[in-house]
Design a protein around this motif. Structure first.
Motif, PDB file in Angstrom:
ATOM      1  N   GLY A  16      14.994  18.707  64.292  1.00 41.04           N
ATOM      2  CA  GLY A  16      15.548  19.324  63.094  1.00 41.04           C
ATOM      3  C   GLY A  16      15.058  20.714  62.815  1.00 41.04           C
ATOM      4  O   GLY A  16      15.485  21.342  61.834  1.00 41.04           O
ATOM      5  N   SER A  17      14.174  21.260  63.643  1.00 38.21           N
ATOM      6  CA  SER A  17      13.610  22.576  63.357  1.00 38.21           C
ATOM      7  C   SER A  17      14.594  23.688  63.704  1.00 38.21           C
ATOM      8  O   SER A  17      15.458  23.535  64.574  1.00 38.21           O
ATOM      9  N   PHE A  18      14.459  24.820  63.000  1.00 34.63           N
ATOM     10  CA  PHE A  18      15.275  25.995  63.278  1.00 34.63           C
ATOM     11  C   PHE A  18      14.454  27.239  62.997  1.00 34.63           C
ATOM     12  O   PHE A  18      13.454  27.208  62.263  1.00 34.63           O
ATOM     13  N   SER A  19      14.894  28.338  63.579  1.00 40.40           N
ATOM     14  CA  SER A  19      14.273  29.634  63.327  1.00 40.40           C
ATOM     15  C   SER A  19      15.353  30.697  63.452  1.00 40.40           C
ATOM     16  O   SER A  19      16.168  30.665  64.380  1.00 40.40           O
ATOM     17  N   MET A  20      15.378  31.615  62.498  1.00 40.53           N
ATOM     18  CA  MET A  20      16.326  32.724  62.544  1.00 40.53           C
ATOM     19  C   MET A  20      15.656  33.977  62.005  1.00 40.53           C
ATOM     20  O   MET A  20      14.660  33.892  61.268  1.00 40.53           O
ATOM     21  N   SER A  21      16.189  35.133  62.384  1.00 42.79           N
ATOM     22  CA  SER A  21      15.627  36.402  61.939  1.00 42.79           C
ATOM     23  C   SER A  21      16.589  37.074  60.978  1.00 42.79           C
ATOM     24  O   SER A  21      17.779  37.230  61.282  1.00 42.79           O
ATOM     25  N   LEU A  22      16.058  37.486  59.819  1.00 46.62           N
ATOM     26  CA  LEU A  22      16.870  38.107  58.786  1.00 46.62           C
ATOM     27  C   LEU A  22      16.211  39.397  58.319  1.00 46.62           C
ATOM     28  O   LEU A  22      14.981  39.489  58.248  1.00 46.62           O
ATOM     29  N   PRO A  23      17.030  40.399  57.969  1.00 52.59           N
ATOM     30  CA  PRO A  23      16.454  41.583  57.339  1.00 52.59           C
ATOM     31  C   PRO A  23      16.048  41.269  55.899  1.00 52.59           C
ATOM     32  O   PRO A  23      16.434  40.245  55.333  1.00 52.59           O
ATOM     33  N   GLN A  24      15.256  42.153  55.340  1.00 51.45           N
ATOM     34  CA  GLN A  24      14.827  41.942  53.961  1.00 51.45           C
ATOM     35  C   GLN A  24      16.032  41.932  53.026  1.00 51.45           C
ATOM     36  O   GLN A  24      16.984  42.678  53.194  1.00 51.45           O
ATOM     37  N   GLY A  25      15.974  41.045  52.043  1.00 54.54           N
ATOM     38  CA  GLY A  25      17.049  40.939  51.078  1.00 54.54           C
ATOM     39  C   GLY A  25      17.174  39.529  50.564  1.00 54.54           C
ATOM     40  O   GLY A  25      16.394  38.635  50.932  1.00 54.54           O
ATOM     41  N   VAL A  81      14.055  37.294  51.328  1.00 54.14           N
ATOM     42  CA  VAL A  81      13.294  37.579  52.539  1.00 54.14           C
ATOM     43  C   VAL A  81      12.529  38.882  52.337  1.00 54.14           C
ATOM     44  O   VAL A  81      13.118  39.915  51.975  1.00 54.14           O
ATOM     45  N   GLY A  82      11.235  38.843  52.549  1.00 56.57           N
ATOM     46  CA  GLY A  82      10.404  40.040  52.486  1.00 56.57           C
ATOM     47  C   GLY A  82       9.875  40.398  53.854  1.00 56.57           C
ATOM     48  O   GLY A  82      10.488  40.077  54.888  1.00 56.57           O
ATOM     49  N   GLU A  83       8.703  41.031  53.884  1.00 51.13           N
ATOM     50  CA  GLU A  83       8.125  41.449  55.156  1.00 51.13           C
ATOM     51  C   GLU A  83       7.434  40.302  55.867  1.00 51.13           C
ATOM     52  O   GLU A  83       7.370  40.269  57.098  1.00 51.13           O
ATOM     53  N   ALA A  84       6.896  39.328  55.117  1.00 48.74           N
ATOM     54  CA  ALA A  84       6.140  38.229  55.726  1.00 48.74           C
ATOM     55  C   ALA A  84       7.086  37.125  56.180  1.00 48.74           C
ATOM     56  O   ALA A  84       8.145  36.905  55.586  1.00 48.74           O
ATOM     57  N   PRO A  85       6.731  36.405  57.267  1.00 49.39           N
ATOM     58  CA  PRO A  85       7.542  35.258  57.692  1.00 49.39           C
ATOM     59  C   PRO A  85       7.765  34.284  56.536  1.00 49.39           C
ATOM     60  O   PRO A  85       6.879  34.087  55.689  1.00 49.39           O
ATOM     61  N   LEU A  86       8.937  33.660  56.521  1.00 46.53           N
ATOM     62  CA  LEU A  86       9.301  32.804  55.395  1.00 46.53           C
ATOM     63  C   LEU A  86       9.550  31.379  55.883  1.00 46.53           C
ATOM     64  O   LEU A  86      10.588  31.087  56.484  1.00 46.53           O
ATOM     65  N   PRO A  87       8.580  30.443  55.646  1.00 46.15           N
ATOM     66  CA  PRO A  87       8.844  29.033  55.944  1.00 46.15           C
ATOM     67  C   PRO A  87       9.565  28.374  54.765  1.00 46.15           C
ATOM     68  O   PRO A  87       9.208  28.594  53.607  1.00 46.15           O
ATOM     69  N   LEU A  88      10.585  27.586  55.063  1.00 47.32           N
ATOM     70  CA  LEU A  88      11.350  26.901  54.025  1.00 47.32           C
ATOM     71  C   LEU A  88      11.026  25.414  54.035  1.00 47.32           C
ATOM     72  O   LEU A  88      10.709  24.845  55.094  1.00 47.32           O
ATOM     73  N   PRO A  89      11.102  24.756  52.887  1.00 44.34           N
ATOM     74  CA  PRO A  89      10.863  23.311  52.849  1.00 44.34           C
ATOM     75  C   PRO A  89      11.977  22.562  53.579  1.00 44.34           C
ATOM     76  O   PRO A  89      13.094  23.049  53.730  1.00 44.34           O
ATOM     77  N   THR A  90      11.630  21.366  54.046  1.00 46.48           N
ATOM     78  CA  THR A  90      12.613  20.530  54.732  1.00 46.48           C
ATOM     79  C   THR A  90      13.759  20.199  53.786  1.00 46.48           C
ATOM     80  O   THR A  90      13.555  19.884  52.608  1.00 46.48           O
ATOM     81  N   SER A 127      11.121  36.528  60.296  1.00 44.97           N
ATOM     82  CA  SER A 127      11.368  35.174  60.781  1.00 44.97           C
ATOM     83  C   SER A 127      11.486  34.206  59.600  1.00 44.97           C
ATOM     84  O   SER A 127      10.610  34.158  58.727  1.00 44.97           O
ATOM     85  N   VAL A 128      12.569  33.433  59.578  1.00 44.11           N
ATOM     86  CA  VAL A 128      12.778  32.382  58.583  1.00 44.11           C
ATOM     87  C   VAL A 128      12.852  31.062  59.344  1.00 44.11           C
ATOM     88  O   VAL A 128      13.660  30.906  60.261  1.00 44.11           O
ATOM     89  N   THR A 129      11.991  30.099  58.981  1.00 42.12           N
ATOM     90  CA  THR A 129      11.917  28.829  59.693  1.00 42.12           C
ATOM     91  C   THR A 129      12.069  27.667  58.728  1.00 42.12           C
ATOM     92  O   THR A 129      11.906  27.811  57.515  1.00 42.12           O
ATOM     93  N   GLY A 130      12.337  26.497  59.275  1.00 43.80           N
ATOM     94  CA  GLY A 130      12.469  25.306  58.444  1.00 43.80           C
ATOM     95  C   GLY A 130      12.890  24.114  59.272  1.00 43.80           C
ATOM     96  O   GLY A 130      12.906  24.162  60.515  1.00 43.80           O
ATOM     97  N   ARG A 131      13.277  23.024  58.560  1.00 49.03           N
ATOM     98  CA  ARG A 131      13.672  21.799  59.238  1.00 49.03           C
ATOM     99  C   ARG A 131      14.778  21.117  58.446  1.00 49.03           C
ATOM    100  O   ARG A 131      14.759  21.109  57.211  1.00 49.03           O
ATOM    101  N   VAL A 132      15.744  20.555  59.181  1.00 43.00           N
ATOM    102  CA  VAL A 132      16.844  19.810  58.575  1.00 43.00           C
ATOM    103  C   VAL A 132      16.699  18.345  58.978  1.00 43.00           C
ATOM    104  O   VAL A 132      16.641  18.020  60.181  1.00 43.00           O
TER     105      VAL A 132
END
Length: 751
Positions: free
Chosen positions: A645-654, A674-683, A614-619
């Motif tokens: 502005g929030s979003f969430s998407m699923s990505l494979p590792q890479g 992207v690794g195994e742990a969920p990745l929150p991104l800065p706004t 899971s990769v999350t963040g805000r625009v």
């Protein structure tokens, strides 16, 4: 006196007169031979006699005789005798009204030349209405009409004749209207399978006349054979001597140009128009087999035709090539496309298009290898080796479809030589424009095409069109994507596959694993598409991944079917009975039940296995209260932001490039790992003011805002309303002014 005695006495009297030379030679008994012994063009009261007989007189005598007579030649002459037709003011030669053989090979030297320069306006060389006649050994040139006209009754043969050139077959002495006209006359043979039967039909026409070498017109002109001729080249078959129009022009049915027998193929090259031209809907069920169209007689060099090699202009159910031995045409070196098909139910099989006769060297057609426009239910190739077309080395696309439907393209080599070498086309392997329901490849054995080495995409679909199935092909080593929906690079997946467009912009699968398992290979992943639909996923492997990291698909290894749930997710975990070594690049496509095939998925390496993260963040969009509908894309998929502005998407590792964008704002980008742990991104903060959405805030944006300043605009229509409040107003102007001169992409914090 008895009836028999009444018949015998006059017959004996006539025979006695003839035996003692007491009476003139009559018009002849049926089946006799008339020998032309004068090159003059006169007609006297005595007619054709042993002491003096012109060709004109011999034709008149044969017309009166009944049966099939022979006109032979014994003219005293140094070199080839020349008959100056019409020089004495008599105009063209008489029409042949009774079957006859005109055999110029009986003349010492084997030729008689008919010069029609003085025959008059629209005068034709020889006109045959009788049928069942044969012309051989003539040289027919300089007539204002056609060299030969076969009219009404059929079964005629024209062979061993030069039509439109000099005796040597090297100089242009063309007939103005054309070489041979077959009009309402069936079952004629022009040429044959031996060198002696070959006609040279070249040099006919004047500039602008569009004179064809051979023209077949009117519906009764069926069953004709055009075999073994040189049409548009010199006598040795190596140099240009083109007709001013098409090489062969046909507007009737059931004719054959060439054939599968040895020697039946024609050389049709160097003509100003098309090599072969099927004209109108009446041109049906014709066959083109075994010809060299655009090359010299050796098939080694391009002489070209000025336009298309074969133009099927409305013709239906015509066959170009075939699966039988000897049916292959070589179509190369032409000034436009190799084939141009406008029509329906045309079959193209077994040909070399864009190469020499050996299939190993490019002799490019200057346009597409094949161009299909408004074509319906055309078949290109097939599932057997004999049906395979080699479409390679052409200047533009290998095969291009425009506004067509129902085209089947199977089993062809596109961009690959006959010997297996690299011989790419200068454009895409296959391109579709506003075309639907095409089948490229298929599920039957042998249906897949090999589409390789082309300068642009393997298969590209442009503008509009749906239900184009692209199945089980080998697509690799092309300059662009293996499959490109839109011709614009990778088209990211969207939530619930809700977007519309070419091939319904079908989403591609996400691969999360490909690993050896129990004597086979297990493929894992998910296909996010429309809810509650069945889709087929096909898996491909290759030595390397495409530079885009999406595809291409070198070798098909198998497929599975998924049913998406109510949320549009279709996870898959399937094991196929194929053992694959680690390190190969694995990719996949998805095809829905209507036949819409996706682009290739992102590659993974054989031996990899991982879960989606899971990769999350805000625009945050400058000056907007509602931050919804910003687009965030990465790894070939995209999502939209919520109101906050929030979003969430699923990505494979890479490692991926992630991008946020919205109309009126400068996009922002950053690399993410992207690794195994969920990745929150800065706004990420998007700067506004790009009213024309060209990636730069500049003068054009100010002019656009100034034009609409103070106006209300519809929701979603930017036109200077950067902040989305429904007005082009001062806040928009201030924001644009503050950001003036900035360009995209802007940095995403943390990148």
């Amino acid at each position: 006196m008895s009836p028999s005695r009444a018949m015998i006495v006059p017959l004996v009297f006539v025979l006695c007169l003839l035996a003692f030379g007491l009476g003139p030679v009559s018009a002849a008994e049926p089946g006799q031979t008339f020998t032309v012994n004068s090159a003059s063009d006169v007609e006297d009261e005595a007619g054709c006699t042993p002491s003096h007989c012109t060709l004109r007189e011999a034709i008149l005598a044969a017309n009166s005789a009944g049966g099939t007579d022979t006109i032979a030649f014994a003219i005293l002459s140094q070199g080839t005798p020349v008959i100056q037709v019409g020089q004495t003011g008599l105009g063209p030669l008489p029409t042949i009204a009774d079957p006859v053989v005109i055999d110029a090979t009986t003349q010492s030297g084997g030729r008689i030349e008919l010069n029609g320069a003085a025959a008059g306006t629209d005068a034709n060389g020889l006109v045959i209405e009788a049928g069942a006649s044969r012309l051989v050994g003539l040289v027919i040139n300089r007539f204002d009409g056609y060299g030969v006209v076969l009219d009404t009754l059929g079964g005629n043969i024209v062979e061993g004749t030069i039509i439109g050139a000099d005796v040597a077959g090297t100089a242009d002495l063309g007939n103005r209207r054309g070489g041979v006209l077959i009009r309402n006359s069936p079952s004629n043979r022009i040429g044959g399978t031996t060198a002696a039967a070959r006609n040279l039909i070249a040099g006919n026409g004047n500039p602008g006349d569009n004179a064809a070498g051979v023209e077949i017109v009117d519906r009764l002109a069926t069953g004709n054979q055009i075999q073994g001729n040189y049409i548009g080249v010199t006598f040795n078959g190596l140099n240009r001597l083109g007709n001013q129009g098409d090489g062969v022009r046909i507007s009737t049915s059931n004719n054959t140009v060439g054939g599968t027998a040895a020697g039946a193929g024609n050389v049709i090259a160097a003509n100003d128009g098309h090599g072969i031209h099927f004209v109108s809907l009446d041109a049906t069920q014709n066959h083109v087999e075994g010809n060299l169209i655009g090359t010299n007689a050796n098939g080694t060099a391009a002489l070209g035709n000025g336009q298309t090699g074969i133009y099927n202009e409305g013709g239906r159910i015509n066959t170009i090539g075939g699966t039988a031995s000897g049916a292959r045409n070589v179509i190369a070196g032409n000034g436009s496309h190799g084939l141009f098909i406008v029509g329906s139910q045309v079959t193209v099989q077994g040909n070399l298009i864009g190469t020499n006769a050996a299939g190993d060297t490019a002799l490019p057609n200057s346009g597409q290898g094949m161009q299909l426009t408004d074509a319906v239910n055309v078949t290109i190739g097939g599932t057997t080796v004999g049906a395979r077309n080699v479409v390679a080395g052409n200047t533009q696309d290998g095969i291009a479809l425009t506004r067509g439907s129902g085209t089947v393209i199977q089993g062809n080599w596109i961009g690959r030589s006959l010997t297996g070498g690299s011989l790419g086309n200068g454009g895409a392997g296959i391109s579709l424009f506003q075309s639907s329901t095409s089948q490229i490849g298929g599920t039957a054995a042998g249906a897949g095409n090999i589409i390789v080495n082309n300068a642009q995409e393997g298969v590209v679909l442009r503008s509009s069109g749906t239900a184009n199935s692209i199945r089980r092909n080998s697509i690799n080593t092309n300059g662009g994507l293996g499959i490109d929906l839109g011709g614009d690079g990778v088209t990211p997946n969207d939530p619930l596959d809700a977007d519309v467009g070419i091939n319904a912009l079908q989403n591609f699968p996400f691969l999360t694993g490909a690993r050896a398992a129990g004597g086979g290979t297990t493929f894992e992943g998910v296909l996010n598409s429309r809810p509650n639909v069945n889709l087929t996923i096909e898996f491909f492997v290759g030595p390397t991944c495409d530079p885009s990291t999406f595809g291409e698909g070198d070798t098909y290894v198998g497929s599975t079917t998924v049913l998406t749930n109510g949320s549009g997710a279709g996870p898959f975990n399937t094991t196929l009975p194929v053992v694959l070594p680690d390190g190969l690049a694995v990719t996949a496509t998805a095809t829905d039940s209507l036949g819409n095939t996706s682009e290739f998925s992102r590659c993974i390496a054989m031996g990899q296995s991982f879960t989606l993260t899971s990769v999350t963040g805000r625009v945050d969009m400058q000056a907007r209260a509602d931050d919804s509908l910003a687009r965030v894309e990465a790894a070939g998929q995209f999502v939209y932001t919520q109101a906050d502005g929030s979003f969430s998407m699923s990505l494979p590792q890479g490692t991926y490039l992630i991008r946020a964008s919205h109309p009126g704002y400068l996009s922002a980008e950053r690399q993410v790992t992207v690794g195994e742990a969920p990745l929150p991104l800065p706004t990420v903060f998007l700067l506004g003011g790009d009213a024309d959405n060209n990636g730069t805030i500049g003068l054009l944006d100010l002019l656009l805002l100034g034009r609409d300043y103070g106006l209300e605009v519809p929701p979603g229509d930017v036109r200077g309303d950067i902040n989305g409040n429904g007005l082009v107003d001062l806040p928009d102007l201030l924001m644009m002014g503050a950001n003036y001169g900035l360009s995209a992409p802007q940095p995403w914090p943390g990148g």
